[in-house]
Design a protein around this motif. Structure first.
Motif, PDB file in Angstrom:
ATOM      1  N   ILE A  99     -23.958  22.576 -21.655  1.00  0.00           N
ATOM      2  CA  ILE A  99     -23.278  21.453 -20.998  1.00  0.00           C
ATOM      3  C   ILE A  99     -24.290  20.564 -20.272  1.00  0.00           C
ATOM      4  O   ILE A  99     -24.230  19.324 -20.365  1.00  0.00           O
ATOM      5  N   ALA A 100     -25.228  21.175 -19.551  1.00  0.00           N
ATOM      6  CA  ALA A 100     -26.248  20.398 -18.827  1.00  0.00           C
ATOM      7  C   ALA A 100     -27.128  19.622 -19.795  1.00  0.00           C
ATOM      8  O   ALA A 100     -27.441  18.454 -19.562  1.00  0.00           O
ATOM      9  N   ASP A 103     -26.391  18.619 -22.886  1.00  0.00           N
ATOM     10  CA  ASP A 103     -25.604  17.530 -23.471  1.00  0.00           C
ATOM     11  C   ASP A 103     -25.417  16.392 -22.470  1.00  0.00           C
ATOM     12  O   ASP A 103     -25.559  15.215 -22.820  1.00  0.00           O
ATOM     13  N   GLY A 104     -25.121  16.747 -21.234  1.00  0.00           N
ATOM     14  CA  GLY A 104     -24.888  15.730 -20.203  1.00  0.00           C
ATOM     15  C   GLY A 104     -26.124  14.912 -19.865  1.00  0.00           C
ATOM     16  O   GLY A 104     -26.023  13.736 -19.520  1.00  0.00           O
ATOM     17  N   GLN A 105     -27.290  15.550 -19.960  1.00  0.00           N
ATOM     18  CA  GLN A 105     -28.536  14.849 -19.627  1.00  0.00           C
ATOM     19  C   GLN A 105     -29.248  14.302 -20.858  1.00  0.00           C
ATOM     20  O   GLN A 105     -30.259  13.615 -20.727  1.00  0.00           O
ATOM     21  N   GLY A 106     -28.729  14.617 -22.034  1.00  0.00           N
ATOM     22  CA  GLY A 106     -29.339  14.127 -23.273  1.00  0.00           C
ATOM     23  C   GLY A 106     -30.704  14.736 -23.534  1.00  0.00           C
ATOM     24  O   GLY A 106     -31.593  14.068 -24.068  1.00  0.00           O
ATOM     25  N   ARG A 124     -31.869  22.158 -24.751  1.00  0.00           N
ATOM     26  CA  ARG A 124     -31.602  23.344 -23.933  1.00  0.00           C
ATOM     27  C   ARG A 124     -32.900  23.910 -23.374  1.00  0.00           C
ATOM     28  O   ARG A 124     -32.946  24.382 -22.237  1.00  0.00           O
TER      29      ARG A 124
END
Length: 101
Positions: free
Chosen positions: A80-81, A83-86, A89
């Protein structure tokens, strides 16, 4: 097994207890008691962990459900982090390692 995550029910239960502890840790004031209370609930999750004492008084811990549930939650949060920050992982994990240092 829990649908969606593919983890055993004991792992799901343990992960939920740890999430409760995270929330309890954020309460106003001294959150130690609330956090400890949340973590004590692990004993209510059948199969979350198992401690065995041998005849030689050696303790063996079986933590696969506790660790497995934790890893599934960490994987989801990192995804999630990222994806949210582009970012990847791996970049999120690198940032976490730097924060831990």
């Amino acid at each position: 097994m829990t649908e969606g995550t593919g983890m055993p029910e004991a792992g799901r239960g343990a992960a939920n207890v740890l999430l409760d502890a995270v929330i309890a840790n954020g309460v106003d004031g001294d959150s130690t008691a609330a956090t400890n209370l949340a973590i004590q609930r692990l004993s209510e999750v059948e199969g979350a962990y198992r401690a065995t004492i041998t005849d030689e008084d050696e303790v063996t811990l079986e933590l696969s459900n506790l660790i497995g549930g934790t890893l599934v939650v960490m994987h989801r949060l990192i995804a999630i982090a990222a994806d949210g920050q582009g970012v990847s992982r791996e970049e999120i994990v690198s940032d976490l390692r730097a924060w831990l240092a």
